[in-house]
Design an enzyme around this catalytic site. Sequence first.
Site, PDB file in Angstrom:
ATOM      1  N   LYS A 118     -41.298  21.110 -31.395  1.00 40.03           N
ATOM      2  CA  LYS A 118     -40.190  21.012 -32.541  1.00 40.03           C
ATOM      3  C   LYS A 118     -41.000  19.207 -32.629  1.00 40.03           C
ATOM      4  CE  LYS A 118     -36.167  18.169 -30.870  1.00 40.03           C
ATOM      5  NZ  LYS A 118     -36.814  17.157 -31.554  1.00 40.03           N
ATOM      6  N   GLU A 187     -29.691  15.439 -35.515  1.00 39.65           N
ATOM      7  CA  GLU A 187     -28.889  14.336 -34.610  1.00 39.65           C
ATOM      8  C   GLU A 187     -27.576  13.635 -35.362  1.00 39.65           C
ATOM      9  OE1 GLU A 187     -31.868  13.122 -32.240  1.00 39.65           O
ATOM     10  OE2 GLU A 187     -30.512  11.572 -31.806  1.00 39.65           O
TER      11      GLU A 187
HETATM   12  O1  KIV Z   1     -36.802  13.740 -27.463  1.00 46.35           O
HETATM   13  C1  KIV Z   1     -35.294  14.675 -26.915  1.00 46.35           C
HETATM   14  O2  KIV Z   1     -34.922  14.551 -25.956  1.00 46.35           O
HETATM   15  C2  KIV Z   1     -34.706  15.094 -28.412  1.00 46.35           C
HETATM   16  C3  KIV Z   1     -33.378  15.299 -28.322  1.00 46.35           C
HETATM   17  C4  KIV Z   1     -32.018  14.647 -28.332  1.00 46.35           C
HETATM   18  C5  KIV Z   1     -32.618  16.110 -29.446  1.00 46.35           C
HETATM   19  O3  KIV Z   1     -34.910  15.553 -29.341  1.00 46.35           O
END
Ligand code: KIV
Length: 273
Positions: A118, A187
């Site tokens: 991600k 978010e």
């Molecule tokens: O780092 C994380 O935990 C996240 C989530 C809050 C989506 O990016």
Amino acid sequence: MSTTGHTKRITTAQIEAMKGSRPIVSLTAYTTPIARLLDPHCDLLLVGDSLGMVLYGMETTIGVTLDMMIAHGRGVMRGVNHACVVVDLPFGAYQESKEQAFRSAARILKETGCDGVKLEGGEEMAETVAFLTARGVPVFGHIGLMPQLINTAGGYRSVGRSEKEAGKIRRDAAAIADAGAFGIVVEGTVEPLAREITATIAIPTIGIGASSACDGQILVSDDMLGLFTDFKPRFVKHFAELAPLVSKAAEAYAGEVKARSFPGPEHTFKLKN
Ligand code: KIV
């Protein structure tokens, strides 16, 4: 880690295909034992860079390194046999160039065995997302409130109320979806915008502080468990209150050690007669 391709875990393609079926269930996980407990209930587990704050007491996620993400990614993978696992690319490991992003993502995939990475960013990261996906790296996007931008955003606050901000978030969502991401975290934004983006883009939206209109939800597991109690944003619900239980257990242990009632005979090795 499966090296044979015979994994029974949910794939990134299956996550993408879940759009429009039932809500996608997702939580963060950082360690093997917690991953083991969450895995049967989740479609997707995220090894989030929030671990910097949750596990290491950092004030932001900026100090998290690629090596930290890989170490925790490996731990989570040891505890999972059901959920799709995505590991965050940390700040500084992908923003410099698409080539740098590929090198970091390749290390994560090779060294953890996870399913995808991600990264945070919208239009400005679309070229990188396309570069990665064209080279075999499944990518999850992250738009709206982006914690890695804390130093330029000037704080953690929900976004998308003004037409200017909403327009940017709309363009970010479209750019990341068009670049080939298999899903996107949205978010800290207002419900109508989350609803509109969810209806418009072809990939699933996973909301955190972005209303039930998203295709799925994610929370930081330590928030959801009531373990991380430094602060509680509006969008967090404690599904358990583990912090006082841990405190009480530590207090009881300390009492028994001081009173010499622990360890008892049942915890003590004896000579055999
Ligand atoms: O780092 C994380 O935990 C996240 C989530 C809050 C989506 O990016």
